[in-house]
Design an enzyme around this catalytic site. Structure first.
Site, mmCIF file in Angstrom:
data_model
loop_
_atom_site.group_PDB
_atom_site.id
_atom_site.type_symbol
_atom_site.label_atom_id
_atom_site.label_comp_id
_atom_site.label_asym_id
_atom_site.label_seq_id
_atom_site.Cartn_x
_atom_site.Cartn_y
_atom_site.Cartn_z
ATOM 1 N N PHE A 1 0.739 -1.010 0.012
ATOM 2 C CA PHE A 1 0.010 0.029 0.046
ATOM 3 C C PHE A 1 0.930 1.279 -0.053
ATOM 4 O O PHE A 1 1.204 1.672 1.226
ATOM 5 C CB PHE A 1 -1.056 0.085 1.201
ATOM 6 C CG PHE A 1 -1.550 -1.390 1.514
ATOM 7 C CD1 PHE A 1 -2.034 -2.183 0.809
ATOM 8 C CD2 PHE A 1 -0.920 -2.194 2.695
ATOM 9 C CE1 PHE A 1 -2.485 -3.563 1.055
ATOM 10 C CE2 PHE A 1 -1.541 -3.343 3.106
ATOM 11 C CZ PHE A 1 -2.316 -3.990 2.029
ATOM 12 N N ASP B 1 4.393 -5.295 3.699
ATOM 13 C CA ASP B 1 3.871 -4.071 3.931
ATOM 14 C C ASP B 1 3.984 -3.653 5.455
ATOM 15 O O ASP B 1 4.451 -2.774 6.019
ATOM 16 C CB ASP B 1 2.674 -3.559 3.221
ATOM 17 C CG ASP B 1 2.322 -2.345 3.502
ATOM 18 O OD1 ASP B 1 1.476 -2.080 4.683
ATOM 19 O OD2 ASP B 1 2.253 -1.537 2.468
ATOM 20 N N ASP C 1 2.727 4.558 0.620
ATOM 21 C CA ASP C 1 2.255 5.597 1.447
ATOM 22 C C ASP C 1 3.415 6.428 1.460
ATOM 23 O O ASP C 1 4.218 6.423 0.720
ATOM 24 C CB ASP C 1 1.934 5.049 2.607
ATOM 25 C CG ASP C 1 2.882 4.116 3.446
ATOM 26 O OD1 ASP C 1 3.896 3.791 3.130
ATOM 27 O OD2 ASP C 1 2.470 3.751 4.663
#
Length: 314
Positions: free
Chosen positions: A220, A289, A222
């Site tokens: 993800f 992650d 970020d």
């Protein structure tokens, strides 16, 4: 229903042309050894989901809670010391003390002041009105299409992570995380993917959390994970970009530099996953992650600054 998005493929397209960010393969091999020597059994367990920070009751209210959290899970950095845990714990308190505050009808009426009360945070929350708009969008979408229940949204995906991502981005436009890189649309889908992963992790891959294609998810993209990968030497920035990040200069949303950082992060974690895969151990991108994010959180005071972009996507 298959996902109409190709996060891996479009991220690779960026990496092939990137001029500001590169992936260092020798550093990646060193990182793979470090991860391999860590508690890989815990890393590859769905029970790694943190039920101390998050609300969990084993039923539909957990799914509702997670959709609210991930609708708001973006852009904490403008407020010094504001972290994800302030959001997760704040919404958990609302779920426990006032469950009605998370119903679709309530969400559809949210104001900025209502969002502020959801956070376990006394200072002004960044992008407050955008967060309220996104919660109203979630509330109205749940009312119109899923009888008010996020659990019905998950059930409609029929145990397919790809289908759930497609529905999220179809019925809730705020989850349509993408950028345009040199004329091509690049799909990144941070919050859509993390919602699926959160449901999977919370329910340990069972009940609402069963997704037969969970391995299709990427990491993800970020702030924290690319910063951690930079510290490990896996991501290398051109000197001018490194200086801007270290100076805490804002990178415009949708800029080539921002897109390259996020896409290279996705591909780097994919390479890490492949390096760690064996016949007996097959961590997916979610596990990695979580490991990298936790490492970045633990060392956030020691690491160089993460990049800063004002955006609703992450």
């Amino acid at each position: 229903m298959e996902s109409i998005y190709d996060v891996r493929g479009t991220a690779h397209q960026v990496v092939e042309q990137a001029s500001q960010v590169t992936i260092c393969d020798p550093a990646l091999e060193t990182l793979a050894e470090l991860v391999r020597d860590s508690d890989l059994e815990r890393l590859t367990s769905a029970s790694a989901f943190d039920t101390e920070t998050h609300f969990f009751d084993g039923g539909p209210q957990t799914v509702q809670y997670l959709l609210v959290v991930d609708a708001l899970n973006f852009c904490f950095w403008p407020a010094e010391d504001l972290e994800y845990e302030h959001l997760a714990r704040g919404v958990k308190a609302a779920a426990m003390n006032n469950p009605g505050s998370l119903t679709a009808s309530s969400l559809s009426q949210y104001t900025g002041a209502d969002v502020q009360r959801l956070f376990d945070w006394q200072q002004p929350v960044p992008l407050l009105e955008e967060r309220a708009r996104l919660l109203r969008e979630v509330g109205r979408g749940l009312q119109q299409y899923f009888n008010g229940q996020a659990a019905n949204l998950v059930l409609a995906a029929h145990k397919s992570a790809a289908s759930l991502i497609t529905m999220l981005t179809t019925y809730f436009p705020g989850f349509q995380d993408h950028c345009i890189y040199r004329g091509r649309q690049i799909h990144l889908l941070k919050r859509a993917q993390i919602f699926v992963a959160d449901v999977w992790g919370a329910f340990q891959g069972q009940s609402y959390g069963r997704f037969d294609d969970i391995s299709e998810l990427t990491m993800f993209a970020d702030y924290r994970v690319p910063a951690a990968l930079r510290e490990f030497g896996v991501l290398e920035y051109a000197p001018s970009l490194a200086q801007r990040i270290d100076d805490r200069a804002e990178l415009p949303a949708g800029s080539e530099e921002e897109c390259e950082i996020r896409a290279c992060t996705i591909v780097a974690v994919e390479k890490l996953r492949q390096a760690l895969a064996s016949e007996t151990r097959k961590p997916n991108s979610i596990h990695l992650d979580w490991w990298l994010w936790e490492h970045g959180e633990q060392h956030r005071k020691d690491h160089r600054p993460h990049h800063r972009t004002l955006t609703i996507y992450y």
